[in-house]
Design an enzyme around this catalytic site. Structure first.
Site, mmCIF file in Angstrom:
data_model
loop_
_atom_site.group_PDB
_atom_site.id
_atom_site.type_symbol
_atom_site.label_atom_id
_atom_site.label_comp_id
_atom_site.label_asym_id
_atom_site.label_seq_id
_atom_site.Cartn_x
_atom_site.Cartn_y
_atom_site.Cartn_z
ATOM 1 N N ALA A 48 26.763 40.456 43.366
ATOM 2 C CA ALA A 48 26.078 41.409 44.239
ATOM 3 C C ALA A 48 26.716 42.787 44.087
ATOM 4 O O ALA A 48 27.893 42.904 43.729
ATOM 5 C CB ALA A 48 26.180 40.945 45.692
ATOM 6 N N GLY A 87 27.557 36.546 43.077
ATOM 7 C CA GLY A 87 26.108 36.441 42.975
ATOM 8 C C GLY A 87 25.633 36.205 41.543
ATOM 9 O O GLY A 87 24.546 35.664 41.325
ATOM 10 N N GLU A 90 25.903 32.575 41.207
ATOM 11 C CA GLU A 90 24.886 31.991 42.096
ATOM 12 C C GLU A 90 23.495 32.090 41.453
ATOM 13 O O GLU A 90 22.678 31.182 41.578
ATOM 14 C CB GLU A 90 24.908 32.694 43.456
ATOM 15 C CG GLU A 90 26.184 32.393 44.234
ATOM 16 C CD GLU A 90 26.230 33.113 45.574
ATOM 17 O OE1 GLU A 90 26.389 34.348 45.548
ATOM 18 O OE2 GLU A 90 26.082 32.458 46.612
ATOM 19 N N GLU A 110 34.082 35.841 46.018
ATOM 20 C CA GLU A 110 33.708 36.540 47.259
ATOM 21 C C GLU A 110 34.795 36.494 48.316
ATOM 22 O O GLU A 110 34.985 37.447 49.075
ATOM 23 C CB GLU A 110 32.420 35.936 47.845
ATOM 24 C CG GLU A 110 31.151 36.337 47.119
ATOM 25 C CD GLU A 110 30.778 35.381 46.003
ATOM 26 O OE1 GLU A 110 31.679 34.678 45.487
ATOM 27 O OE2 GLU A 110 29.588 35.339 45.647
HETATM 28 C C1 TC6 Z 1 28.839 38.760 45.812
HETATM 29 O O1 TC6 Z 1 28.444 38.550 44.698
HETATM 30 C C2 TC6 Z 1 28.207 38.219 47.019
HETATM 31 C C3 TC6 Z 1 27.093 37.468 46.938
HETATM 32 C C4 TC6 Z 1 26.399 37.028 48.139
HETATM 33 C C5 TC6 Z 1 25.350 38.037 48.537
HETATM 34 C C6 TC6 Z 1 24.406 37.570 49.605
HETATM 35 N N1 TC6 Z 1 29.537 45.782 42.702
HETATM 36 O O2 TC6 Z 1 36.570 46.279 37.518
HETATM 37 P P1 TC6 Z 1 36.059 47.231 36.520
HETATM 38 C C7 TC6 Z 1 32.374 48.556 39.420
HETATM 39 S S1 TC6 Z 1 30.160 39.766 46.072
HETATM 40 C C8 TC6 Z 1 29.611 47.115 42.555
HETATM 41 O O3 TC6 Z 1 36.816 48.475 36.278
HETATM 42 P P2 TC6 Z 1 36.587 45.357 34.411
HETATM 43 C C9 TC6 Z 1 33.817 48.944 39.566
HETATM 44 O O4 TC6 Z 1 34.085 49.492 40.823
HETATM 45 C C10 TC6 Z 1 30.696 40.262 44.468
HETATM 46 N N2 TC6 Z 1 30.427 47.707 41.652
HETATM 47 O O5 TC6 Z 1 35.767 46.508 35.128
HETATM 48 C C11 TC6 Z 1 33.990 49.937 38.440
HETATM 49 O O6 TC6 Z 1 33.461 51.163 38.885
HETATM 50 P P3 TC6 Z 1 34.111 52.547 38.428
HETATM 51 C C12 TC6 Z 1 31.456 39.183 43.819
HETATM 52 C C13 TC6 Z 1 31.194 46.920 40.890
HETATM 53 O O7 TC6 Z 1 35.963 45.140 33.111
HETATM 54 C C14 TC6 Z 1 33.060 49.395 37.345
HETATM 55 O O8 TC6 Z 1 32.126 48.551 38.023
HETATM 56 N N3 TC6 Z 1 31.957 39.661 42.561
HETATM 57 C C15 TC6 Z 1 31.162 45.526 41.013
HETATM 58 O O9 TC6 Z 1 38.047 45.670 34.482
HETATM 59 C C16 TC6 Z 1 33.798 48.590 36.300
HETATM 60 O O10 TC6 Z 1 34.561 47.581 36.956
HETATM 61 C C17 TC6 Z 1 33.196 40.160 42.429
HETATM 62 O O11 TC6 Z 1 33.966 40.185 43.343
HETATM 63 C C18 TC6 Z 1 30.283 44.953 41.959
HETATM 64 N N4 TC6 Z 1 30.175 43.614 42.120
HETATM 65 O O12 TC6 Z 1 36.384 44.062 35.312
HETATM 66 C C19 TC6 Z 1 33.554 40.670 41.068
HETATM 67 N N5 TC6 Z 1 32.052 45.002 40.126
HETATM 68 O O13 TC6 Z 1 33.980 52.554 36.943
HETATM 69 C C20 TC6 Z 1 33.973 42.111 41.167
HETATM 70 C C21 TC6 Z 1 32.596 46.037 39.477
HETATM 71 O O14 TC6 Z 1 33.300 53.562 39.125
HETATM 72 N N6 TC6 Z 1 34.230 42.702 39.874
HETATM 73 N N7 TC6 Z 1 32.094 47.202 39.924
HETATM 74 O O15 TC6 Z 1 35.539 52.497 38.888
HETATM 75 C C22 TC6 Z 1 35.325 42.423 39.130
HETATM 76 O O16 TC6 Z 1 36.129 41.591 39.462
HETATM 77 C C23 TC6 Z 1 35.505 43.189 37.848
HETATM 78 O O17 TC6 Z 1 34.721 44.342 37.944
HETATM 79 C C24 TC6 Z 1 35.129 42.440 36.550
HETATM 80 C C25 TC6 Z 1 35.149 43.423 35.366
HETATM 81 C C26 TC6 Z 1 36.134 41.306 36.309
HETATM 82 C C27 TC6 Z 1 33.751 41.859 36.631
#
Ligand code: TC6
Length: 674
Positions: A48, A87, A90, A110
């Site tokens: 998400a 997500g 999911e 999450e």
């Molecule tokens: C969910 O899914 C809930 C579901 C239920 C709903 C009903 N959203 O980390 P990086 C941005 S909750 C928005 O540097 P990497 C990040 O801020 C979500 N933005 O890259 C950065 O922006 P910047 C569950 C996001 O290669 C840019 O993208 N998922 C999101 O070192 C690059 O990111 C997670 O918790 C996002 N979801 O690592 C996973 N993700 O360039 C969260 C990233 O402006 N993400 N951004 O600074 C991560 O853990 C890591 O980004 C990664 C990639 C491992 C996917």
């Protein structure tokens, strides 16, 4: 169908609408027999869009979209590379089949954002892998590799690393040709029987994880959802998950944890040192000092495959340091977290010497000797003569003036602070200290190499104690004053522990050793610490400090300490009084917030969120409270200001509110608005 949105294919409203339209178009098109859903760019999807939480929803929700995908009359195959997280996973679970390349990672992180997999993840995952594994994945939050996921039945087939698209299309064609059913995870109940037959597994899981999940709300909600998956029909389970998700996502903990996610990424950005600043190559590192810090620092680089030369003045100290490093690695190997052959590989990258001259070919030299300005100055003036041109000269000092150290060299632009936190091979914080003359590419290099060795670097300016220890000193001063007034050290520690920090100030002093920087000659029995040290109560290592310790280092409150405190209080004429837990908390933590505001005023930290990242990663500030500055915002700065003024009236200018705090409170703003 290729997902294409930003760097990580976050499932924001635009992407959700696009998927919906594509599924509907595919269903309506008789030429389409099946759908393969694949990620464009680096990954399938990071889940998400976190920036949308807490805002009004636009377009179809993710749970509704996923139900729609699952209900598709044509088979949908998810083709996964890179990451399928939250997500993202999911979405894959709502598809009828999943294929992935071996290097892909899948997970439901999450919980780390203070929420739960609220798009059916808590109901679908247990139906595929069973409740036990589902609990590990959902409450642990760590991603797993595709091979392991295939072993659990989460991935149906592994695809060749460079042929995912073709493999997934061939897989879909086979599904169609063989007339395979549209398997829906919602219809499965073989794996969840275990949770119905043996509900005690949930109580056992709660107990096993109690220490790790202390204070956090999301893990319990995750467990309750998996429990519900085993107990309730699918749609009722989904409704339960929805309610739990809504409660979490609108709460303070999740707001804090989402803030920390972005704050951590923000800390890497330095306004006047752009991302494309060329970094100096670091192929070899020198470390001066083989004590606890020097050894821990060296391990970081060895772990990353970077050769290290470690220097000491005496052979015995050097041997002791080397032995500690080896023992640390061997213990990790015994726990199965390091291959035995890797112990030798890492030790093979380490060379040792008694000659500073041996550092002549190092690209980065980190001094980690005793905190004595005289010694540090001497070392840096020698390094100036020894180090090759362009080498970065760093000090691991935790509070001394980097500019004064740099002034001992003819190359102050190459000098920087790299303050690691103890144990340096474990703690993730690295304060990178920018001197007045430090060159931009030296800053870029220190930040980059810090990240490379697994740290979270935060740039700070030169001041006594930098960001972390400068604020810690405020808390320590008040904790010391509280015990002289008659609050016991155990009560101070309890309040801080219950707030969520790993330990209170007196447990922390006992752990570090009360005799750091203490000597019988120079300290004249004036403070509680002096008297404790004189009685050889020097902390855990001597079996007694503020607390008494048994052979297994279990602490009990000590009457001896209470007597000493009473004696010092009487001598200093301190008025004994009671304090509530709330007062203890405020007096320990509000001055820290106030000091944080002064640090910002003076420009010693770039942003309030950097201060929070320091406290979370260097001192174990509870992430669900978002760091001291975020926490102050949640209380409201007018309230913090009002309490500081009240304490100032009673205890003097140690509580004098900073001009920044006064201004923000008057303007109805928070640190978040800076
Ligand atoms: C969910 O899914 C809930 C579901 C239920 C709903 C009903 N959203 O980390 P990086 C941005 S909750 C928005 O540097 P990497 C990040 O801020 C979500 N933005 O890259 C950065 O922006 P910047 C569950 C996001 O290669 C840019 O993208 N998922 C999101 O070192 C690059 O990111 C997670 O918790 C996002 N979801 O690592 C996973 N993700 O360039 C969260 C990233 O402006 N993400 N951004 O600074 C991560 O853990 C890591 O980004 C990664 C990639 C491992 C996917």
């Amino acid at each position: 169908m290729t997902l294409q949105s930003g760097p990580v294919n976050a499932l924001g409203s635009g992407l959700r609408q696009g998927i919906l339209a594509a599924v509907e178009a595919a269903e309506a098109d008789p030429a389409v027999k099946a759908i393969v859903l694949i990620g464009g760019g680096r990954m399938f999807s990071a889940g998400a869009d976190i920036t949308e939480f807490g805002k009004p929803q636009s377009g179809i929700s993710l749970p509704d979209l996923l139900n729609r995908i699952e209900a598709s009359t044509k088979p949908v195959v998810a083709a996964i590379h890179g990451n399928a997280l939250g997500g993202g996973l999911e979405t894959a679970l709502a598809c009828h089949y999943r294929v992935a390349v071996p290097s892909a990672k899948v997970g439901l992180p999450e919980v780390k954002l203070g929420i739960l997999p609220g798009a059916g993840g808590t109901q679908r995952l247990p139906r595929v892998v069973g409740p036990r594994k589902a609990l590990e994945v959902i409450v642990g939050g760590s991603p797993i590799g595709a091979k392991a996921a295939a072993g659990m039945g989460l991935i149906d087939e592994l695809a060749p690393e460079d042929g995912l698209r073709a493999h997934a299309v061939a897989f879909a064609e086979r599904v169609v040709a063989e007339g395979r059913p549209l398997t829906k995870i919602r219809d499965r109940d073989d794996k969840i029987a275990e949770g119905r037959d043996d509900p005690s597994l949930f109580a056992a899981f709660r107990e096993e994880n109690a220490r790790k999940t202390r204070g956090f709300e999301a893990p319990e909600a995750c467990i309750a959802c998996v429990e519900a998956a085993c107990r309730l029909p699918f749609d009722e389970g989904i409704a339960f998950e929805r309610a739990q998700f809504q409660a979490l996502v609108s709460g303070t903990q999740s707001a804090a944890q989402r803030y920390v996610f972005f704050a951590e990424r923000q800390a890497a950005k330095i306004p006047d040192v752009p991302d494309d600043t060329p970094a100096r190559p670091i192929a070899k590192v020198g470390v001066i000092g083989a004590g606890t810090m020097g050894g821990g620092i060296s391990m970081n680089f060895l772990n990353a495959g970077i050769p290290v030369t470690i220097v000491e003045t005496r052979r015995e100290a050097l041997d002791r340091g080397l032995k500690t490093i080896r023992t640390n690695y061997e213990n990790t190997a015994k726990k199965g977290r390091l291959k035995p052959e890797d112990v030798e590989t890492r030790m093979g990258l380490l060379s040792d010497t008694l000659e500073l001259d041996a550092l002549a070919d190092c690209d980065l030299i980190i001094e980690a000797v005793f905190e004595d300005m005289g010694i540090k100055k001497e070392i840096f003036s020698k390094l100036d003569a020894i180090a090759k041109p362009g080498a970065i000269l760093a000090s691991n000092t935790s509070y001394l003036d980097i500019d004064a150290i740099a002034a001992m060299t003819s190359r102050p632009a190459d000098v920087i602070g790299m303050h690691f936190f103890s144990p340096a091979n474990v703690m993730r914080l690295l304060e990178v200290v920018r001197g007045e003359k430090t060159a931009k590419d030296v800053i870029a290099t220190a930040m980059q190499i810090g990240r490379k060795v697994g740290k979270i670097p935060v740039l700070v300016g030169v001041c006594h104690g930098f960001v972390g220890n400068r604020m810690l000193a405020e808390r320590q001063r008040e904790a010391n004053r509280l015990i002289l007034e008659g609050v016991t050290p155990w009560d101070v520690d309890r309040v801080i522990y219950e707030f969520g920090l790993p330990m209170g100030p007196f447990t922390m002093s006992d752990l570090a050793g009360l005799d750091i920087g203490w000597s019988r000659e120079t300290n004249k029995s004036e403070s509680v610490r002096d008297l404790l040290c004189e009685q050889d109560r020097r902390g855990q290592k001597t079996g007694a400090g503020f607390y008494d310790y048994d052979a297994r280092r279990k602490a009990t409150p000590s009457p001896v300490t209470e007597e000493i405190i009473a004696k010092v209080a009487a001598r200093q004429g301190v008025k004994r009084k009671d304090a509530t837990d709330q007062e203890i908390l405020e007096r320990c933590l509000y001055p820290m917030v106030n000091e944080g505001a002064k640090i910002l005023e003076e420009g010693k930290a770039i942003r309030a969120s950097d201060i929070d990242i320091v406290w979370i990663n260097g001192y174990g500030w509870p992430v669900y409270r978002g760091g001291p500055m975020f926490w102050a915002d949640t209380i409201g700065l007018p309230k913090v200001l009002e309490r500081l003024r009240a304490y100032q009236a009673e205890y003097g200018d140690a509580f004098k509110p900073s001009a920044l705090l006064e201004r923000l409170a008057a303007e109805g703003k928070g640190f978040k608005d800076l």
